[in-house]
Structure formats: structure tokens, C-alpha cells
Write a protein that holds these residues in place. Structure first.
Motif, PDB file in Angstrom:
ATOM      1  N   VAL A   1     -13.073 -23.030 -45.164  1.00 32.29           N
ATOM      2  CA  VAL A   1     -12.080 -22.850 -44.098  1.00 32.29           C
ATOM      3  C   VAL A   1     -11.125 -21.742 -44.550  1.00 32.29           C
ATOM      4  O   VAL A   1     -10.532 -21.842 -45.628  1.00 32.29           O
ATOM      5  N   ALA A   2     -11.009 -20.683 -43.740  1.00 32.35           N
ATOM      6  CA  ALA A   2     -10.117 -19.577 -44.102  1.00 32.35           C
ATOM      7  C   ALA A   2      -8.767 -19.753 -43.409  1.00 32.35           C
ATOM      8  O   ALA A   2      -8.705 -19.912 -42.190  1.00 32.35           O
ATOM      9  N   TYR A   3      -7.710 -19.708 -44.216  1.00 30.93           N
ATOM     10  CA  TYR A   3      -6.362 -19.716 -43.662  1.00 30.93           C
ATOM     11  C   TYR A   3      -5.909 -18.255 -43.578  1.00 30.93           C
ATOM     12  O   TYR A   3      -5.806 -17.576 -44.602  1.00 30.93           O
ATOM     13  N   LEU A   4      -5.672 -17.790 -42.345  1.00 31.82           N
ATOM     14  CA  LEU A   4      -5.389 -16.366 -42.142  1.00 31.82           C
ATOM     15  C   LEU A   4      -3.905 -16.034 -42.135  1.00 31.82           C
ATOM     16  O   LEU A   4      -3.534 -14.863 -42.007  1.00 31.82           O
ATOM     17  N   GLY A   5      -3.048 -17.041 -42.290  1.00 35.07           N
ATOM     18  CA  GLY A   5      -1.598 -16.780 -42.279  1.00 35.07           C
ATOM     19  C   GLY A   5      -1.215 -16.027 -41.024  1.00 35.07           C
ATOM     20  O   GLY A   5      -1.577 -16.418 -39.905  1.00 35.07           O
ATOM     21  N   ASP A   6      -0.506 -14.897 -41.218  1.00 36.57           N
ATOM     22  CA  ASP A   6      -0.069 -14.087 -40.081  1.00 36.57           C
ATOM     23  C   ASP A   6      -0.891 -12.796 -39.944  1.00 36.57           C
ATOM     24  O   ASP A   6      -0.451 -11.842 -39.307  1.00 36.57           O
ATOM     25  N   ALA A   7      -2.083 -12.773 -40.555  1.00 37.14           N
ATOM     26  CA  ALA A   7      -2.922 -11.570 -40.444  1.00 37.14           C
ATOM     27  C   ALA A   7      -3.407 -11.389 -39.003  1.00 37.14           C
ATOM     28  O   ALA A   7      -3.695 -10.276 -38.568  1.00 37.14           O
ATOM     29  N   LEU A   8      -3.491 -12.514 -38.270  1.00 36.83           N
ATOM     30  CA  LEU A   8      -3.801 -12.454 -36.838  1.00 36.83           C
ATOM     31  C   LEU A   8      -2.831 -13.370 -36.104  1.00 36.83           C
ATOM     32  O   LEU A   8      -2.278 -14.296 -36.697  1.00 36.83           O
ATOM     33  N   ILE A   9      -2.651 -13.110 -34.811  1.00 34.16           N
ATOM     34  CA  ILE A   9      -1.867 -14.040 -33.990  1.00 34.16           C
ATOM     35  C   ILE A   9      -2.771 -14.577 -32.875  1.00 34.16           C
ATOM     36  O   ILE A   9      -3.753 -13.933 -32.503  1.00 34.16           O
ATOM     37  N   SER A  10      -2.426 -15.749 -32.383  1.00 36.11           N
ATOM     38  CA  SER A  10      -3.263 -16.382 -31.357  1.00 36.11           C
ATOM     39  C   SER A  10      -2.998 -15.764 -29.976  1.00 36.11           C
ATOM     40  O   SER A  10      -2.016 -15.039 -29.787  1.00 36.11           O
ATOM     41  N   TYR A  11      -3.844 -16.104 -29.020  1.00 38.62           N
ATOM     42  CA  TYR A  11      -3.672 -15.605 -27.653  1.00 38.62           C
ATOM     43  C   TYR A  11      -2.345 -16.094 -27.050  1.00 38.62           C
ATOM     44  O   TYR A  11      -1.668 -15.372 -26.333  1.00 38.62           O
ATOM     45  N   GLU A  12      -2.002 -17.326 -27.385  1.00 35.53           N
ATOM     46  CA  GLU A  12      -0.757 -17.928 -26.891  1.00 35.53           C
ATOM     47  C   GLU A  12       0.453 -17.095 -27.351  1.00 35.53           C
ATOM     48  O   GLU A  12       1.359 -16.818 -26.576  1.00 35.53           O
TER      49      GLU A  12
ATOM     50  N   MET B   1       0.353 -13.953 -28.344  1.00 35.20           N
ATOM     51  CA  MET B   1       0.270 -12.616 -27.729  1.00 35.20           C
ATOM     52  C   MET B   1       0.934 -12.608 -26.351  1.00 35.20           C
ATOM     53  O   MET B   1       1.578 -11.650 -25.980  1.00 35.20           O
ATOM     54  N   GLU B   2       0.759 -13.716 -25.626  1.00 33.49           N
ATOM     55  CA  GLU B   2       1.348 -13.791 -24.286  1.00 33.49           C
ATOM     56  C   GLU B   2       2.865 -13.646 -24.312  1.00 33.49           C
ATOM     57  O   GLU B   2       3.454 -13.039 -23.436  1.00 33.49           O
ATOM     58  N   GLY B   3       3.498 -14.237 -25.353  1.00 35.80           N
ATOM     59  CA  GLY B   3       4.959 -14.231 -25.383  1.00 35.80           C
ATOM     60  C   GLY B   3       5.565 -13.155 -26.277  1.00 35.80           C
ATOM     61  O   GLY B   3       6.775 -12.932 -26.248  1.00 35.80           O
ATOM     62  N   ALA B   4       4.747 -12.480 -27.095  1.00 34.08           N
ATOM     63  CA  ALA B   4       5.310 -11.556 -28.092  1.00 34.08           C
ATOM     64  C   ALA B   4       5.613 -10.194 -27.491  1.00 34.08           C
ATOM     65  O   ALA B   4       4.751  -9.577 -26.873  1.00 34.08           O
ATOM     66  N   LYS B   5       6.856  -9.758 -27.675  1.00 30.25           N
ATOM     67  CA  LYS B   5       7.217  -8.446 -27.150  1.00 30.25           C
ATOM     68  C   LYS B   5       6.860  -7.365 -28.164  1.00 30.25           C
ATOM     69  O   LYS B   5       6.324  -6.332 -27.817  1.00 30.25           O
ATOM     70  N   MET B   6       7.203  -7.613 -29.421  1.00 30.33           N
ATOM     71  CA  MET B   6       6.905  -6.650 -30.484  1.00 30.33           C
ATOM     72  C   MET B   6       6.550  -7.432 -31.744  1.00 30.33           C
ATOM     73  O   MET B   6       7.396  -7.671 -32.578  1.00 30.33           O
ATOM     74  N   PRO B   7       5.286  -7.862 -31.882  1.00 29.03           N
ATOM     75  CA  PRO B   7       4.949  -8.687 -33.050  1.00 29.03           C
ATOM     76  C   PRO B   7       5.171  -7.919 -34.351  1.00 29.03           C
ATOM     77  O   PRO B   7       5.043  -6.704 -34.389  1.00 29.03           O
ATOM     78  N   TYR B   8       5.503  -8.655 -35.386  1.00 30.62           N
ATOM     79  CA  TYR B   8       5.953  -8.060 -36.637  1.00 30.62           C
ATOM     80  C   TYR B   8       4.812  -7.579 -37.521  1.00 30.62           C
ATOM     81  O   TYR B   8       3.825  -8.277 -37.715  1.00 30.62           O
ATOM     82  N   ALA B   9       4.977  -6.389 -38.047  1.00 35.18           N
ATOM     83  CA  ALA B   9       4.104  -5.898 -39.117  1.00 35.18           C
ATOM     84  C   ALA B   9       4.973  -5.010 -39.989  1.00 35.18           C
ATOM     85  O   ALA B   9       5.666  -4.136 -39.472  1.00 35.18           O
TER      86      ALA B   9
ATOM     87  N   ASN C   1      -6.448  -8.581 -31.082  1.00 34.25           N
ATOM     88  CA  ASN C   1      -5.212  -8.363 -31.847  1.00 34.25           C
ATOM     89  C   ASN C   1      -4.986  -6.865 -32.053  1.00 34.25           C
ATOM     90  O   ASN C   1      -3.883  -6.373 -31.867  1.00 34.25           O
ATOM     91  N   ILE C   2      -6.048  -6.168 -32.442  1.00 35.47           N
ATOM     92  CA  ILE C   2      -5.915  -4.729 -32.701  1.00 35.47           C
ATOM     93  C   ILE C   2      -5.468  -4.006 -31.421  1.00 35.47           C
ATOM     94  O   ILE C   2      -4.515  -3.228 -31.440  1.00 35.47           O
ATOM     95  N   SER C   3      -6.111  -4.332 -30.287  1.00 37.32           N
ATOM     96  CA  SER C   3      -5.695  -3.667 -29.046  1.00 37.32           C
ATOM     97  C   SER C   3      -4.272  -4.052 -28.678  1.00 37.32           C
ATOM     98  O   SER C   3      -3.520  -3.227 -28.165  1.00 37.32           O
ATOM     99  N   PHE C   4      -3.904  -5.295 -28.937  1.00 32.15           N
ATOM    100  CA  PHE C   4      -2.549  -5.742 -28.586  1.00 32.15           C
ATOM    101  C   PHE C   4      -1.480  -4.948 -29.350  1.00 32.15           C
ATOM    102  O   PHE C   4      -0.532  -4.433 -28.764  1.00 32.15           O
ATOM    103  N   TYR C   5      -1.656  -4.831 -30.676  1.00 34.42           N
ATOM    104  CA  TYR C   5      -0.672  -4.094 -31.493  1.00 34.42           C
ATOM    105  C   TYR C   5      -0.660  -2.608 -31.111  1.00 34.42           C
ATOM    106  O   TYR C   5       0.401  -1.991 -31.034  1.00 34.42           O
ATOM    107  N   LYS C   6      -1.855  -2.054 -30.865  1.00 33.92           N
ATOM    108  CA  LYS C   6      -1.915  -0.632 -30.492  1.00 33.92           C
ATOM    109  C   LYS C   6      -1.265  -0.400 -29.133  1.00 33.92           C
ATOM    110  O   LYS C   6      -0.588   0.593 -28.923  1.00 33.92           O
TER     111      LYS C   6
END
Ligand SMILES: [Zn+2]
Length: 303
Positions: A161-172, A174-182, A221-226
Motif C-alpha cells: 500500500v503506497a501512502y502518497l502524502g500530498d504528492a497528489l490531491i483527490s478529485y474532491e 481539486m473541486e474546492g482548491a483555488k491554488m493548491p500548494y507546491a 492532477n498535472i492538468s489541474f496544476y498547469k
């Protein structure tokens, strides 16, 4: 709050906001993957651990953000557990002064007050080229995904089982995030691409989801951040200082900023997008009568 079984001895605490995985060594001893947010989650996590008679013998951390390591020092004091973290992340949270270097736009007093509880002693430092760690006799695999934070890692349990931390965010999210952190968006996007190669039987995203396959989630995720970077690009009109861009972004993204702390957070988030656009040569940075100003590059590359 509740416990969800993921696979084999790998479970997670659903705090409502986050999935905090843990590995059960036996009926009593557990290793937590991250320790959660102190302000909103400590009480609930503690109650759940006590109700199940769990003893935390180790904490293996993905990265040193307030909602991931907020209970490290507290749980270490309570259970005398060992803590492992990527070396750079461990350094960041080793003192208030080092936290201040990371949160550079805030004063040492502000950083101490807001983030001081994150200071903890790390027993095992994970180096950049280390791909596994043995904690309390249990082997975990390490997959390095820098970008969201300087030395972010994903952790795979013996149950695959891989724990991805914050390397990805869920669809939920993405719906609410205005500018997700990186922290460094360009590196974060590279790490997301690397994740296509991580083959496991289950994947846990901290905020928050459990997936059997993440191929589509990575692409989205990649398209969302871009796309968010493109939206920042679209507010740039003429030559603008970072503050001008911040003002325009707040208006365009409908972001309310009513405290110094919130300003520092939003400014830091925006900076990553502006630096990214600068790095990929979509915008350029020039001196203008003593001010640093960003403008669209004349022959903008299409990305
Ligand atoms: Zn984070």
C-alpha cells in the motif's frame, strides 16, 4: 473520526479532512505514517488510539507540513516512539530558527507562535538516495517525490500500500482548491510524472482518497496544476510586481485575505506559480526603475 482497513495490516484514520495511514505490527503496536494536524485533529486521534489500546512505536513522515507532523513531538513525548523523516524535512522542523528559514516571509516570533509545536527530534533521517527504511523491524519502501515540499516522500508498507502524502490531491480537493500548494511547482510536476512508475496494489492520498489505480488521477492532477498556472498567467497585464500579481489573482480567484498569516500563505502559494511560469519562460522578470517586474514573454512557449 474512524479507522478504515486498507489491506492486510495497513489501516488509516479518517480524520474527516485527512487519511492518516498506520501499520499494525501486532494488536497493540502501530507505526503511523504522519501524525496529523494538532489544532483540529489531536484530540480525535488520541481518543481513537486509546479506544483501540494502540501504542505508537514509530512515526514515519512524508513531509514537514503542519497538518502532517503536527503531533510528532506530542506523541513522541507520550509514547517514546521513534520518528523518521527525509533529512531536509527533519532539519526544517529541528528548531524555530530553521522553521523561520522555511517560512521566510514571517517573523521568528510569528513562526514560533504558529509553528513552534512542529519542532521535534528526528531519530532516523532518510537520505535522498535511500529507497527503504526498517522501523521497529518493519520494512517500508521510500519513493522520493520532491516539489510539494523540498524532500517529500511516498511510503509503501509491507502490504504493498503506497501512502502518497500530498504528492497528489483527490478529485474532491481539486473541486474546492483555488491554488493548491507546491513549494517548487516544476519539481512537483516532475514527481507527479514519476508516480506513473510506482506500481502498488493500493494508493492512499492524504487529502483524501484510496485508489486501486492512480494513472488517471496523476494525469488530472498535472492538468489541474498547469491550468492553475495558466490562470495566473492570464491575469498578467503589462509589467507587474509580485504584489500587483497577487492583487490581480485575489480578485480573479475570489480569494479573501484578512490576516497577515493568510497573506503570507497566499503569497507563498502564488510565488510557486509565478516562479514556474518564469522557469518555463512563459513570463520574464526585469528590473524597472528599481522594481522587479514580471511580464508575459514576447514569444511565449506553448506548454
Ligand atoms: Zn503538505
Amino acid at each position: 473520526m474512524e479507522i478504515k482497513k486498507i489491506k492486510g495490516n495497513t489501516f488509516c484514520i479518517d480524520t474527516g479532512m485527512t487519511y492518516l495511514p498506520f501499520y499494525k505490527i501486532n494488536d497493540e503496536e502501530i507505526i503511523m505514517l504522519d501524525s496529523g494536524w494538532a489544532k483540529g485533529e489531536r484530540k480525535g486521534i488520541e481518543e481513537l488510539l486509546e479506544k483501540n489500546n494502540f501504542k505508537v512505536v514509530g512515526i514515519l513522515c512524508s513531509h514537514a507540513h503542519i497538518d502532517h507532523i503536527g503531533n510528532n513531538a506530542y506523541l513522541k513525548e507520550k509514547y517514546h516512539c521513534v520518528i523518521a523523516m527525509p533529512a531536509y524535512e527533519a532539519l526544517v522542523c529541528s528548531s524555530n530558527v530553521n522553521l523561520k528559514v522555511y517560512y521566510s516571509s514571517q517573523t521568528l516570533s510569528d513562526v514560533t507562535e504558529r509553528f513552534g509545536h512542529m519542532v521535534c527530534e528526528t531519530d532516523m533521517m532518510i537520505s535522498e538516495n535511500q529507497d527503504r527504511i526498517c522501523m521497529c523491524g518493519i520494512q517500508f519502501k521510500i519513493f522520493h517525490t520532491p516539489g510539494h515540499s523540498p524532500a517529500h516522500i511516498c511510503i509503501t508498507t509491507p502490504d504493498d500500500v503506497a501512502y502518497l502524502g500530498d504528492a497528489l490531491i483527490s478529485y474532491e480537493v481539486m473541486e474546492g482548491a483555488k491554488m493548491p500548494y507546491a513549494y517548487i511547482l516544476r519539481e512537483d510536476l516532475k514527481s507527479k510524472i514519476k508516480l506513473y512508475d510506482l506500481k502498488c496494489s493500493k494508493y492512499v492520498v492524504a487529502h483524501k482518497g484510496i485508489y486501486n489505480d492512480i494513472t488517471e488521477l496523476i494525469t488530472d492532477n498535472i492538468s489541474f496544476y498547469k491550468n492553475r498556472a495558466e490562470r495566473v498567467y492570464s491575469v498578467i497585464d503589462g509589467a507587474m510586481t509580485m504584489e500587483d500579481i497577487l492583487k490581480a489573482v485575489m480578485k480573479s480567484f475570489h480569494i479573501q485575505v484578512n490576516s497577515r498569516y493568510r497573506y503570507a500563505v497566499i503569497e507563498r502559494m502564488l510565488r510557486s506559480y509565478v516562479e514556474y511560469l518564469n522557469e518555463i519562460e512563459r513570463i520574464e522578470l526585469k528590473m524597472d526603475h528599481g522594481f522587479l517586474k514580471y511580464s508575459k514573454a514576447p514569444y511565449s512557449k506553448l506548454v
